[in-house]
Design a protein around this motif. Sequence first.
Motif: not given
Length: 288
Positions: A267-283
């Motif tokens: 039961t890990p703690v789940r963050g809200q930021i998806s990989l797609r959202d992270y990559i799009f923000a980086l770009v």
Amino acid sequence: MNIVLGATGHVGSALAQALLERSEPVTVVTRDAHKAEALRTKGAHVVQADVFDTHALHRVFMGGQRVFVLNPPAAPSTDTVAEEHRSVRAILSALEGCRLEKIVAESTYGAQPGEGLGDLGVLYDMEQALGAGPSPFSALRAAYYMSNWDASLQTARKEGKVYSMFPADFRLPMVAPHDIGQFAAKLMLGPAESSGPHHVEGPQRYSPGDVARAFSEALGKPVELVETPRAQLEQAFESLGFSAAAARSYAAMTRATLDQHYEPPRTPVRGQISLRDYIFALVNKSSG
């Protein structure tokens, strides 16, 4: 006062921001005060100190009630395990004699006892030492940082390639530094009692292939994944400027991750930021 080590890195800065947003008093510790100017303008007290300056770090700790410990990664051109054990010892020495309400430490998924496992062993040893100390202690074990893919933006943009030490379809727990910082803030401000280890990862698990596809979508061009064969890991790390010792260490960590030499959290703690959202923000940030 909340003391934050590594405050100019991805996780430390996210934690400091989260505490400041809650109007909590924060002292950030950094080797380069200029890099913490943005945090200073938001109300943080900035202290310039090297983690190996035990006396200076002890004085900082004496002025706080709660401390966030992040063992700084050693330069890959060094013997990283030896250097990181040395920095852990320096931090532990600086904590001696400090009456703290709580210590929260950044660790990693797969932290486990054993030699030749790089950070997995170093951070496990740190957890054990802090847990045996007099202050309440919480271990935060973070998944693979999404920010580890930041350097891939350049090759994705210029070559249409993302290079990976993991196979294209290997599903890996990943997490955005912002989500780690948010949960670390909850631990810092929570009850003064020992807890954990707390495992933190993103909304779901992702593969390097997912990374390449996210870059492709964000850049609007084809991006392929280039895998490093398992037998060539040491050579690949050395080609990136790693020392022979560091290359062995990082290759061992990679293989341990591939072989899952640890019990995955149920039961890990789940963050809200998806990989797609992270990559799009980086770009988007790089294009601004």
